[in-house]
Design an enzyme around this catalytic site. Structure first.
Site, PDB file in Angstrom:
ATOM      1  N   HIS A   1      61.222 -47.920  84.244  1.00 53.78           N
ATOM      2  CA  HIS A   1      62.097 -47.045  85.028  1.00 53.78           C
ATOM      3  C   HIS A   1      61.822 -47.283  86.510  1.00 53.78           C
ATOM      4  CE1 HIS A   1      58.447 -44.701  85.475  1.00 53.78           C
ATOM      5  NE2 HIS A   1      58.358 -44.550  84.162  1.00 53.78           N
TER       6      HIS A   1
ATOM      7  N   HIS B   1      58.142 -47.797  87.643  1.00 55.48           N
ATOM      8  CA  HIS B   1      57.635 -49.157  87.432  1.00 55.48           C
ATOM      9  C   HIS B   1      58.263 -50.121  88.435  1.00 55.48           C
ATOM     10  CE1 HIS B   1      57.455 -47.453  83.185  1.00 55.48           C
ATOM     11  NE2 HIS B   1      56.203 -47.805  83.375  1.00 55.48           N
TER      12      HIS B   1
ATOM     13  N   ASP C   1      49.357 -41.624  87.125  1.00 56.75           N
ATOM     14  CA  ASP C   1      48.233 -41.550  86.184  1.00 56.75           C
ATOM     15  C   ASP C   1      46.940 -41.513  87.000  1.00 56.75           C
ATOM     16  OD1 ASP C   1      49.521 -42.048  83.343  1.00 56.75           O
ATOM     17  OD2 ASP C   1      50.538 -43.333  84.759  1.00 56.75           O
TER      18      ASP C   1
HETATM   19  P1  AMP Z   1      53.072 -46.965  81.772  1.00 57.55           P
HETATM   20  O1  AMP Z   1      54.126 -47.944  81.372  1.00 57.55           O
HETATM   21  O2  AMP Z   1      53.489 -45.539  81.613  1.00 57.55           O
HETATM   22  O3  AMP Z   1      51.724 -47.275  81.205  1.00 57.55           O
HETATM   23  O4  AMP Z   1      52.920 -47.137  83.341  1.00 57.55           O
HETATM   24  C1  AMP Z   1      52.629 -48.386  83.916  1.00 57.55           C
HETATM   25  C2  AMP Z   1      52.245 -48.185  85.354  1.00 57.55           C
HETATM   26  O5  AMP Z   1      53.321 -47.579  86.052  1.00 57.55           O
HETATM   27  C3  AMP Z   1      51.024 -47.250  85.524  1.00 57.55           C
HETATM   28  O6  AMP Z   1      50.204 -47.739  86.551  1.00 57.55           O
HETATM   29  C4  AMP Z   1      51.677 -45.949  85.904  1.00 57.55           C
HETATM   30  O7  AMP Z   1      50.827 -45.108  86.670  1.00 57.55           O
HETATM   31  C5  AMP Z   1      52.857 -46.432  86.726  1.00 57.55           C
HETATM   32  N1  AMP Z   1      53.884 -45.390  86.768  1.00 57.55           N
HETATM   33  C6  AMP Z   1      54.507 -44.813  85.702  1.00 57.55           C
HETATM   34  N2  AMP Z   1      55.342 -43.853  86.131  1.00 57.55           N
HETATM   35  C7  AMP Z   1      55.244 -43.813  87.488  1.00 57.55           C
HETATM   36  C8  AMP Z   1      55.842 -43.031  88.507  1.00 57.55           C
HETATM   37  N3  AMP Z   1      56.708 -42.073  88.220  1.00 57.55           N
HETATM   38  N4  AMP Z   1      55.485 -43.259  89.775  1.00 57.55           N
HETATM   39  C9  AMP Z   1      54.575 -44.232  90.082  1.00 57.55           C
HETATM   40  N5  AMP Z   1      53.976 -45.009  89.170  1.00 57.55           N
HETATM   41  C10 AMP Z   1      54.301 -44.802  87.888  1.00 57.55           C
END
Ligand code: AMP
Length: 283
Positions: A35, A38, A152
């Site tokens: 999204h 990312h 996170d």
């Molecule tokens: P995930 O796919 O949820 O494991 O996230 C992958 C990376 O994207 C991680 O470093 C998350 O912290 C970052 N991330 C996910 N959502 C957001 C967001 N809303 N704002 C900033 N970084 C994000």
């Protein structure tokens, strides 16, 4: 064009000559279902590096037995488009077998409070899974810079510690939380929410924003700040709070009565079956 590779060896073969030619490499680890949050990490990496590698891997070892590993959205085709539009170059999408070839394996596990508080209380194996898979990705890619989201926040603290302890030769780059217009933090898990739950979940960012205002206006009392946030969220009947807590930064140190800046105010709240997290830095 974005190249999509599935094997460790193929990725290394692609990166080796690029690195030998002096190119910098940015790594953006993700679990896919990409999204705008990312996309911001990817665009930041693309700006700061010659080559950006985005890993898309729903990592089984960071999910508990009752968690949403099977249900987690898998959308590789649309992920490739997000990566392309954000300026990424290579998608690394390995299978679980490629990343975990044997049942016997090496874990990377952090001791101490850092993985036990906040999400660690209800997700006891989560950060061991994160630290292990991120170590593997660091060793596979050997990035110059690696990009993670402040969304996170506990993961960020865990990884800072891991990079320091294991002498990983790279820079951690942390990107601020990307939110929807409503204030809701963007998350792959937002797709689980009904329209009603999604509207209700706006209360999370609202309560954190109010806490920062109160902190800036002089309320530095931990119990008072936590109670005010809790009350705002509880006023929303669809919410079910797992935690609202505050720890010192860096390293999630225990705070006594007083919140010292900078501190992390973090929460996890369920709306229906969906568990959402959000946080703000009080400084
Ligand atoms: P995930 O796919 O949820 O494991 O996230 C992958 C990376 O994207 C991680 O470093 C998350 O912290 C970052 N991330 C996910 N959502 C957001 C967001 N809303 N704002 C900033 N970084 C994000």
């Amino acid at each position: 064009m974005v190249q999509c590779v599935h094997s460790v060896q193929e990725l290394r073969n692609i990166l080796k000559p690029l690195k030998a030619a002096g190119k910098t490499v940015g790594l953006v680890p993700t679990m896919g279902a990409l999204h705008q949050g990312h996309a911001t990490l990817i665009a930041t990496s693309a700006k700061e590096n010659d080559i950006t590698v985005v890993s898309v891997f729903v990592n089984p070892t960071q999910f508990g037995p009752t968690e949403d590993f099977d249900a987690y959205p898998r959308t590789l085709d649309s992920d490739l488009k997000v990566v392309k539009n954000a300026g990424g170059d290579i998608v690394f999408a390995p299978s679980p077998k490629e990343m975990y070839p044997s049942e016997d394996m090496t874990w990377v596990e952090l001791t101490g409070n850092i993985t036990k508080v906040l999400c660690g209380k209800t997700r006891p194996i989560h950060f061991r899974g994160v630290a292990t898979v991120v170590s593997k990705l660091f060793n596979i890619v050997g990035p110059t810079n690696a990009y993670f989201g402040q969304k996170d926040a506990q993961q960020v603290e865990v990884l800072r510690r891991m990079v320091k302890d294991l002498f990983f030769d790279l820079n951690l780059r942390i990107v601020p939380i990307v939110r929807e217009e409503s204030g809701l933090a963007r998350s792959s898990r937002n797709t689980y929410l009904s329209a009603e739950e999604k509207a209700a979940a706006v209360v999370l960012s609202q309560s954190l924003k109010k806490a920062l205002e109160d902190f800036k206006a002089g309320d530095h009392n931990k119990a008072s700040i936590i109670e005010k946030v809790t009350k705002i969220i509880q006023a929303q009947p669809l919410s079910d709070i797992e935690y609202v807590e505050c720890y010192g930064l860096p390293g999630l140190s225990e705070l006594k009565d007083e919140i010292t800046a900078p501190s992390l105010l973090a929460l996890a709240v369920r709306f229906g079956n969906t568990r959402l997290i959000d946080n703000i830095i009080l400084e």
